[in-house]
Motif scaffolding. Structure first.
Motif, PDB file in Angstrom:
ATOM      1  N   MET A   1       0.844  -1.188   0.000  1.00  0.00           N
ATOM      2  CA  MET A   1       0.000   0.000   0.000  1.00  0.00           C
ATOM      3  C   MET A   1       0.887   1.250   0.000  1.00  0.00           C
ATOM      4  N   LYS A   2       0.784   2.018  -1.056  1.00  0.00           N
ATOM      5  CA  LYS A   2       1.663   3.173  -1.203  1.00  0.00           C
ATOM      6  C   LYS A   2       1.176   4.357  -0.363  1.00  0.00           C
ATOM      7  N   GLN A   3       2.163   5.064   0.196  1.00  0.00           N
ATOM      8  CA  GLN A   3       1.849   6.241   1.005  1.00  0.00           C
ATOM      9  C   GLN A   3       1.108   7.289   0.183  1.00  0.00           C
ATOM     10  N   GLU A   4       1.509   7.413  -1.099  1.00  0.00           N
ATOM     11  CA  GLU A   4       0.862   8.408  -1.955  1.00  0.00           C
ATOM     12  C   GLU A   4      -0.622   8.109  -2.136  1.00  0.00           C
ATOM     13  N   GLU A   5      -0.957   6.821  -2.251  1.00  0.00           N
ATOM     14  CA  GLU A   5      -2.360   6.434  -2.420  1.00  0.00           C
ATOM     15  C   GLU A   5      -3.169   6.757  -1.165  1.00  0.00           C
ATOM     16  N   ILE A   6      -2.564   6.485  -0.016  1.00  0.00           N
ATOM     17  CA  ILE A   6      -3.249   6.783   1.248  1.00  0.00           C
ATOM     18  C   ILE A   6      -3.446   8.290   1.398  1.00  0.00           C
ATOM     19  N   ASN A   7      -2.397   9.052   1.091  1.00  0.00           N
ATOM     20  CA  ASN A   7      -2.493  10.514   1.198  1.00  0.00           C
ATOM     21  C   ASN A   7      -3.581  11.067   0.285  1.00  0.00           C
ATOM     22  N   SER A   8      -3.641  10.525  -0.918  1.00  0.00           N
ATOM     23  CA  SER A   8      -4.658  10.972  -1.870  1.00  0.00           C
ATOM     24  C   SER A   8      -6.063  10.633  -1.365  1.00  0.00           C
ATOM     25  N   PHE A   9      -6.219   9.428  -0.817  1.00  0.00           N
ATOM     26  CA  PHE A   9      -7.506   9.004  -0.253  1.00  0.00           C
ATOM     27  C   PHE A   9      -7.927   9.939   0.881  1.00  0.00           C
ATOM     28  N   ILE A  10      -6.982  10.284   1.730  1.00  0.00           N
ATOM     29  CA  ILE A  10      -7.282  11.149   2.875  1.00  0.00           C
ATOM     30  C   ILE A  10      -7.726  12.530   2.414  1.00  0.00           C
ATOM     31  N   GLU A  11      -6.948  13.152   1.556  1.00  0.00           N
ATOM     32  CA  GLU A  11      -7.256  14.521   1.136  1.00  0.00           C
ATOM     33  C   GLU A  11      -8.529  14.586   0.292  1.00  0.00           C
ATOM     34  N   ASN A  12      -8.778  13.555  -0.507  1.00  0.00           N
ATOM     35  CA  ASN A  12      -9.993  13.537  -1.327  1.00  0.00           C
ATOM     36  C   ASN A  12     -11.253  13.408  -0.481  1.00  0.00           C
ATOM     37  N   ASN A  13     -11.138  12.725   0.662  1.00  0.00           N
ATOM     38  CA  ASN A  13     -12.317  12.486   1.492  1.00  0.00           C
ATOM     39  C   ASN A  13     -12.472  13.484   2.633  1.00  0.00           C
ATOM     40  N   LEU A  14     -11.414  14.217   2.910  1.00  0.00           N
ATOM     41  CA  LEU A  14     -11.499  15.215   3.980  1.00  0.00           C
ATOM     42  C   LEU A  14     -12.617  16.215   3.703  1.00  0.00           C
ATOM     43  N   LYS A  15     -12.788  16.564   2.446  1.00  0.00           N
ATOM     44  CA  LYS A  15     -13.812  17.550   2.079  1.00  0.00           C
ATOM     45  C   LYS A  15     -15.226  16.991   2.187  1.00  0.00           C
ATOM     46  N   ASN A  16     -15.348  15.674   2.398  1.00  0.00           N
ATOM     47  CA  ASN A  16     -16.669  15.057   2.513  1.00  0.00           C
ATOM     48  C   ASN A  16     -17.240  15.136   3.931  1.00  0.00           C
ATOM     49  N   PHE A  17     -16.493  15.777   4.829  1.00  0.00           N
ATOM     50  CA  PHE A  17     -16.942  15.865   6.219  1.00  0.00           C
ATOM     51  C   PHE A  17     -17.532  17.248   6.483  1.00  0.00           C
ATOM     52  N   SER A  18     -18.791  17.242   6.875  1.00  0.00           N
ATOM     53  CA  SER A  18     -19.504  18.488   7.159  1.00  0.00           C
ATOM     54  C   SER A  18     -19.348  18.823   8.643  1.00  0.00           C
ATOM     55  N   VAL A  19     -18.340  19.627   8.942  1.00  0.00           N
ATOM     56  CA  VAL A  19     -18.061  20.015  10.324  1.00  0.00           C
ATOM     57  C   VAL A  19     -18.016  21.535  10.412  1.00  0.00           C
ATOM     58  N   ASN A  20     -18.017  22.046  11.637  1.00  0.00           N
ATOM     59  CA  ASN A  20     -18.187  23.482  11.845  1.00  0.00           C
ATOM     60  C   ASN A  20     -16.961  24.317  11.505  1.00  0.00           C
ATOM     61  N   SER A  21     -15.777  23.723  11.584  1.00  0.00           N
ATOM     62  CA  SER A  21     -14.559  24.474  11.297  1.00  0.00           C
ATOM     63  C   SER A  21     -13.445  23.485  10.962  1.00  0.00           C
ATOM     64  N   THR A  22     -12.207  23.905  11.128  1.00  0.00           N
ATOM     65  CA  THR A  22     -11.070  23.070  10.723  1.00  0.00           C
ATOM     66  C   THR A  22     -10.364  22.395  11.900  1.00  0.00           C
ATOM     67  N   GLY A  23     -10.887  22.577  13.102  1.00  0.00           N
ATOM     68  CA  GLY A  23     -10.211  22.051  14.283  1.00  0.00           C
ATOM     69  C   GLY A  23     -10.097  20.540  14.321  1.00  0.00           C
ATOM     70  N   TRP A  24     -10.998  19.850  13.634  1.00  0.00           N
ATOM     71  CA  TRP A  24     -10.970  18.385  13.626  1.00  0.00           C
ATOM     72  C   TRP A  24     -10.259  17.805  12.403  1.00  0.00           C
ATOM     73  N   ASN A  25      -9.689  18.636  11.565  1.00  0.00           N
ATOM     74  CA  ASN A  25      -9.096  18.133  10.317  1.00  0.00           C
ATOM     75  C   ASN A  25      -8.029  17.071  10.553  1.00  0.00           C
ATOM     76  N   ASP A  26      -7.134  17.320  11.498  1.00  0.00           N
ATOM     77  CA  ASP A  26      -6.083  16.332  11.773  1.00  0.00           C
ATOM     78  C   ASP A  26      -6.684  15.038  12.312  1.00  0.00           C
ATOM     79  N   VAL A  46     -15.810   8.283   1.683  1.00  0.00           N
ATOM     80  CA  VAL A  46     -16.219   8.252   3.089  1.00  0.00           C
ATOM     81  C   VAL A  46     -16.814   9.613   3.439  1.00  0.00           C
ATOM     82  N   PHE A  47     -17.935   9.591   4.167  1.00  0.00           N
ATOM     83  CA  PHE A  47     -18.611  10.832   4.534  1.00  0.00           C
ATOM     84  C   PHE A  47     -18.810  10.893   6.046  1.00  0.00           C
ATOM     85  N   GLY A  48     -18.837  12.104   6.556  1.00  0.00           N
ATOM     86  CA  GLY A  48     -19.053  12.273   7.988  1.00  0.00           C
ATOM     87  C   GLY A  48     -19.546  13.675   8.298  1.00  0.00           C
TER      88      GLY A  48
END
Length: 287
Positions: A1-26, A46-48
């Motif tokens: 499992m390549k690190q680049e693939e995981i990083n891409s998966f993370i960043e692509n799905n981060l925007k799918n989370f409807s949260v109030n601000s950026t404090g939970w991004n990490d 993945v959505f949240g």
């Protein structure tokens, strides 16, 4: 499992989370990383969202073993989110703002906490913004047991504008006391007058704020005397000490929030009953 693939998966799905601000991004990034290494198909989105002050992620797999892993991960990060400020990512705790649950650090909690203020011109402000002037209020209503206050104004278009205030807001009872009694219904006028006339001293917080056995300032019950005077006296002192130590430690930040509350008079010569050693032992029991 390549690190680049995981990083891409993370960043692509981060925007799918409807949260109030950026404090939970990490936190969300860490959760997505665990999904990836746990066996989740990274081709699937993945959505949240934030729900009741915690991070909520609905994710499901037909693979029963994988589903258990995913459930453990989501439970873990839901719990962690309840300790991290949604806005800045620093240490936080569950708070209630305008009847909504949210997880905030102390600074952002105090920034968002509605604080009522009344100036000499009878301008009423919330969070520093003027909401009304008491001389322009046409009528007032108070909820059962003084939990909320409605103030009404007549607009230029002969419409009725209403503003609500909650007992959870600092200076709420100061506002209730300042609103002219004739604006309330007759049955409420007597109750409000009796409230402020018959307040008793609270031996725990040191404010004249006890109404019907409950302190409106610190929310502790007043001590109820029993028939055994000696035993009662010892238990009463212990009860007061414990309440005073809770206020001093201020684990729920109530005192920090109500630091500038001017609703009640301070009791002259109020006594602090606990010692340093008692506080130290009490802290060890709690923490």
């Amino acid at each position: 499992m390549k690190q680049e693939e995981i990083n891409s998966f993370i960043e692509n799905n981060l925007k799918n989370f409807s949260v109030n601000s950026t404090g939970w991004n990490d936190l969300i990034r860490q959760m997505l990383f665990e999904f990836a290494i746990g066996g989740w198909n990274m081709k699937h989105a993945v959505f949240g969202k934030e729900k009741f002050g915690e991070l909520c992620c609905a994710i499901y797999s037909e693979d029963k073993e994988l589903n258990v892993i995913l459930g453990n991960i989501t439970d873990k990060y839901s719990r962690l989110s309840g300790k991290i400020c949604e806005i800045c990512g620093s240490e936080g705790k569950m708070r209630t703002i305008d009847s909504w649950q949210t997880t905030l650090c102390l600074n952002h909690f105090l920034e968002q906490q509605p604080v009522i203020d009344i100036d000499e011109k009878l301008d009423v402000t919330l969070k520093g913004k003027k909401v009304l002037n008491l001389t322009e209020v046409s009528k007032a209503e108070v909820e059962y047991d003084f939990q909320g206050l409605w103030l009404y104004e007549e607009t230029e278009l002969n419409e009725e504008k209403q503003t609500y205030f909650s007992w959870q807001e600092p200076n709420y009872f100061l506002l209730l006391k300042t609103v002219p009694l004739p604006l309330f219904p007759e049955d409420s006028q007597h109750e409000i007058s009796e409230l402020f006339t018959n307040l008793k001293d609270c031996e725990i917080c040191g404010y004249k704020a006890i109404h019907k056995g409950i302190c409106l300032r610190c929310h502790n019950e007043s001590w109820r005397e029993s028939e055994d005077a000696i035993e009662d006296s010892e238990e009463k002192i212990s009860y007061i000490k414990e309440g005073q130590m809770d206020i001093f430690m201020d684990d729920d930040d109530h005192e920090k929030c109500f630091k500038y509350d001017r609703s009640f008079e301070k009791v002259p010569d109020h006594q602090i009953l606990f010692s340093y050693s008692e506080l130290h032992e009490y802290e060890k029991l709690l923490f």
